[in-house]
Design a protein around this motif. Sequence first.
Motif, PDB file in Angstrom:
ATOM      1  N   GLY B  98      10.855  13.180  23.176  1.00 24.12           N
ATOM      2  CA  GLY B  98      10.430  13.066  24.315  1.00 24.12           C
ATOM      3  C   GLY B  98      10.139  11.832  24.654  1.00 24.12           C
ATOM      4  N   VAL B  99      10.964  10.245  23.843  1.00 20.48           N
ATOM      5  CA  VAL B  99      10.532   9.107  24.037  1.00 20.48           C
ATOM      6  C   VAL B  99      11.819   8.589  23.912  1.00 20.48           C
ATOM      7  CG1 VAL B  99      10.336   7.305  22.606  1.00 20.48           C
ATOM      8  CG2 VAL B  99       8.065   8.537  22.614  1.00 20.48           C
ATOM      9  N   ILE B 100      12.317   7.858  25.193  1.00 21.21           N
ATOM     10  CA  ILE B 100      13.774   7.241  25.622  1.00 21.21           C
ATOM     11  C   ILE B 100      13.848   6.691  23.502  1.00 21.21           C
ATOM     12  CG2 ILE B 100      15.148   6.059  26.378  1.00 21.21           C
ATOM     13  CD1 ILE B 100      13.259   6.029  29.232  1.00 21.21           C
ATOM     14  N   GLU B 138      14.368  -4.376  29.424  1.00 27.41           N
ATOM     15  CA  GLU B 138      14.825  -4.314  30.689  1.00 27.41           C
ATOM     16  C   GLU B 138      14.856  -3.247  31.243  1.00 27.41           C
ATOM     17  OE1 GLU B 138      18.814  -6.147  31.753  1.00 27.41           O
ATOM     18  OE2 GLU B 138      18.724  -7.455  30.807  1.00 27.41           O
ATOM     19  N   LEU B 139      15.061  -2.000  29.838  1.00 28.07           N
ATOM     20  CA  LEU B 139      14.842  -0.702  30.160  1.00 28.07           C
ATOM     21  C   LEU B 139      13.576  -0.214  30.567  1.00 28.07           C
ATOM     22  CD1 LEU B 139      16.819   2.199  29.739  1.00 28.07           C
ATOM     23  CD2 LEU B 139      16.468   2.328  27.410  1.00 28.07           C
ATOM     24  N   ALA B 140      12.694  -0.944  29.438  1.00 26.85           N
ATOM     25  CA  ALA B 140      11.584  -0.582  29.780  1.00 26.85           C
ATOM     26  C   ALA B 140      10.463  -0.764  30.919  1.00 26.85           C
ATOM     27  CB  ALA B 140      10.632  -1.111  28.379  1.00 26.85           C
ATOM     28  N   ARG B 141      10.705  -1.658  31.411  1.00 26.13           N
ATOM     29  CA  ARG B 141      10.899  -2.401  32.899  1.00 26.13           C
ATOM     30  C   ARG B 141      11.092  -1.316  34.203  1.00 26.13           C
ATOM     31  NH1 ARG B 141      11.342  -8.219  31.242  1.00 26.13           N
ATOM     32  NH2 ARG B 141       9.044  -8.746  30.173  1.00 26.13           N
ATOM     33  N   ASP B 144       7.950   4.415  33.113  1.00 26.57           N
ATOM     34  CA  ASP B 144       7.431   3.937  33.051  1.00 26.57           C
ATOM     35  C   ASP B 144       7.228   5.348  31.684  1.00 26.57           C
ATOM     36  OD1 ASP B 144       6.197   3.278  35.296  1.00 26.57           O
ATOM     37  OD2 ASP B 144       6.154   5.522  36.683  1.00 26.57           O
ATOM     38  N   LYS B 145       8.266   5.139  31.173  1.00 24.52           N
ATOM     39  CA  LYS B 145       7.870   6.648  29.989  1.00 24.52           C
ATOM     40  C   LYS B 145       8.249   5.108  28.867  1.00 24.52           C
ATOM     41  CE  LYS B 145       9.568  10.874  31.509  1.00 24.52           C
ATOM     42  NZ  LYS B 145      11.110  10.920  31.635  1.00 24.52           N
ATOM     43  N   PRO B 171       3.933  -2.839  28.524  1.00 23.94           N
ATOM     44  CA  PRO B 171       3.065  -2.346  27.898  1.00 23.94           C
ATOM     45  C   PRO B 171       3.960  -0.679  27.151  1.00 23.94           C
ATOM     46  CG  PRO B 171       3.146  -2.104  29.561  1.00 23.94           C
ATOM     47  CD  PRO B 171       3.261  -3.333  29.834  1.00 23.94           C
ATOM     48  N   ASN B 172       4.678  -0.108  27.776  1.00 22.18           N
ATOM     49  CA  ASN B 172       5.566   1.135  26.919  1.00 22.18           C
ATOM     50  C   ASN B 172       6.795   0.185  26.172  1.00 22.18           C
ATOM     51  OD1 ASN B 172       7.067  -0.538  29.553  1.00 22.18           O
ATOM     52  ND2 ASN B 172       7.942   1.620  30.144  1.00 22.18           N
ATOM     53  N   PHE B 173       6.505  -0.409  25.419  1.00 21.89           N
ATOM     54  CA  PHE B 173       7.685  -0.850  25.098  1.00 21.89           C
ATOM     55  C   PHE B 173       7.275  -0.726  23.384  1.00 21.89           C
ATOM     56  CE2 PHE B 173      10.403  -4.242  22.792  1.00 21.89           C
ATOM     57  CZ  PHE B 173      11.701  -3.472  22.904  1.00 21.89           C
ATOM     58  N   SER B 174       8.189  -0.687  22.481  1.00 17.67           N
ATOM     59  CA  SER B 174       8.666  -0.609  20.947  1.00 17.67           C
ATOM     60  C   SER B 174       9.375  -0.986  19.992  1.00 17.67           C
ATOM     61  CB  SER B 174       6.571   0.275  20.739  1.00 17.67           C
ATOM     62  OG  SER B 174       7.470   1.237  21.025  1.00 17.67           O
ATOM     63  N   VAL B 175       8.689  -0.711  18.924  1.00 17.38           N
ATOM     64  CA  VAL B 175       9.743  -1.537  18.174  1.00 17.38           C
ATOM     65  C   VAL B 175       9.736  -0.478  16.755  1.00 17.38           C
ATOM     66  CG1 VAL B 175      11.283  -2.585  16.511  1.00 17.38           C
ATOM     67  CG2 VAL B 175      10.592  -4.134  19.251  1.00 17.38           C
ATOM     68  N   LEU B 176      11.703   0.475  16.903  1.00 14.84           N
ATOM     69  CA  LEU B 176      11.088   1.077  15.463  1.00 14.84           C
ATOM     70  C   LEU B 176      12.468  -0.166  14.441  1.00 14.84           C
ATOM     71  CD1 LEU B 176      10.755   3.469  13.913  1.00 14.84           C
ATOM     72  CD2 LEU B 176      12.827   4.752  14.581  1.00 14.84           C
ATOM     73  N   SER B 177      11.684  -0.638  13.983  1.00 13.65           N
ATOM     74  CA  SER B 177      12.730  -1.627  12.889  1.00 13.65           C
ATOM     75  C   SER B 177      13.154  -1.097  12.193  1.00 13.65           C
ATOM     76  CB  SER B 177      12.144  -2.713  12.447  1.00 13.65           C
ATOM     77  OG  SER B 177      12.871  -3.659  11.751  1.00 13.65           O
TER      78      SER B 177
END
Lengths: 99, 386
Positions: B98-100, B138-141, B144-145, B171-177
């Motif tokens: 369910g994560v974008i 920008e997508l994260a901004r 709310d997901k 805060p809803n943004f993270s990186v899978l490197s």
Amino acid sequence: MCLGVPGKVLEVNGNVATVDFFGLKRPIFLDVVDEPVAPGDYILNHVGFAIRRIPASEAEETLALYRQLLAETDDDPMASDVRGEIAATRKTGNDGGSD
Amino acid sequence: MTADPIDREVSELKFREPEKGRALADALARTVRRAVEKTGRSPIAVMHVCGSHEQAIAKFGLRAAFPRELDVIMGPGCPVCVTDLPEVDEAVALATDGVIVATYGDMVRVPGTAMSLADARSEGARVEVVYSASHAVELARSTDKQVVFFASGFETTAVATAAVLLKGTPPNFSVLSAHKYIPPVMEIVAEMPGTRVEGFLAAGHAATITGWGIFESFVERHGIPVVVAGFEPLDILAGLLKLVELIRDSTARVENMYPRCVTREGNRRAQEQLWKVFRPTGGRWRGIAHVPNGNLRLRGEWSSVDARQRFRIDAARMWKHSPAALVERCLCVDIMAGIRSPTDCALFARECSPDSPVGACMVSTEGTCRIWSQYGGGYPDLGGSR
């Protein structure tokens, strides 16, 4: 993905430059480029960031090749990578802006 | 090899300056001949490590202009193709939870152990294609997901990921490197038992970041030359000519044939940002091997934006599924190691095509199979050189 695309700097506003890519004006980030960039300079764009300032004297040959690539159809991988690089600057205008 | 067919074929290249191209191709033919005579080895095998080099070689028909006694092999230069199955599985697991997941376009169809992100999307997961790390932010901004940027690419692209993190992210943004670092994999290839590679053509834009000086210790350790080259047809011919000259003279040295973009030190500002955010760590590259220091992972200080720290990623559930039968016949692994060519694969241009890819090499626009299939069937025919 490794193909940088050259463009001509029209305007610099903080850490965002307005760059002309073959007639398309796009905002591009200057966070990563290691030399001061001024209007009239050419830069190499990679995924929305300038990675290198190219001496204007050496840009023309490169630009001609990319013009040729852009004339190709969409299913040409190299042409689509070039378009992707330009699209990488698409919406970056309102982001950042100060340095 | 006589000069006539080269002349003819090079004149068909889409150069702006066909005379220069012809002169370079003639010089390359002569130099390869001399190198074969002096070293007693034929063909002379060199490797490039960049999908964009392969694109240019195929697109501009350069292989037709290469002498028969020169074998130009594409090594592990497609970052999408060398992304390992468990890395894709992590992204698929996140998407199905369910994560974008936002990622570069080529990553969407890359097969994982059981599924690609495209498969996950067709089952209802939200997978968004972005062209830039900044678009993912920008997508994260705009939501709310949780948004995870599944980040792939070599050092050139990793620099952009580092830059957006350094600018600050919601805060809803993270990186899978899944970022990879090119210099260490050249060591692996150079040390492969039975390797025929006598020199490397290094990718100009990665070297724009790292500088050409980074290859000096490699050359010292392995005693084989490295030439940094750009992406235009003349750049590639000039780079190969210089490389074969060095091989002919048994001179192990770094030469920079792309000085308009590459310096010895590289882009220091970009390097600072890269290493502030990432640390090199060992990991598997699909088709190659475990590459010490070949993967770029977020440093401990960035754990709050590291998707691997933020989420409990259950990729292991993918491993209960067995891969599709076709995948087991796929030669991507050997193709990426430079041991075989797309035309050696029974699936190539039959069961495996750009519209219906089996392996990662057919998915990415920088994959050898995709490039060869795009620019004409079995062409380029390497004939007796392989």
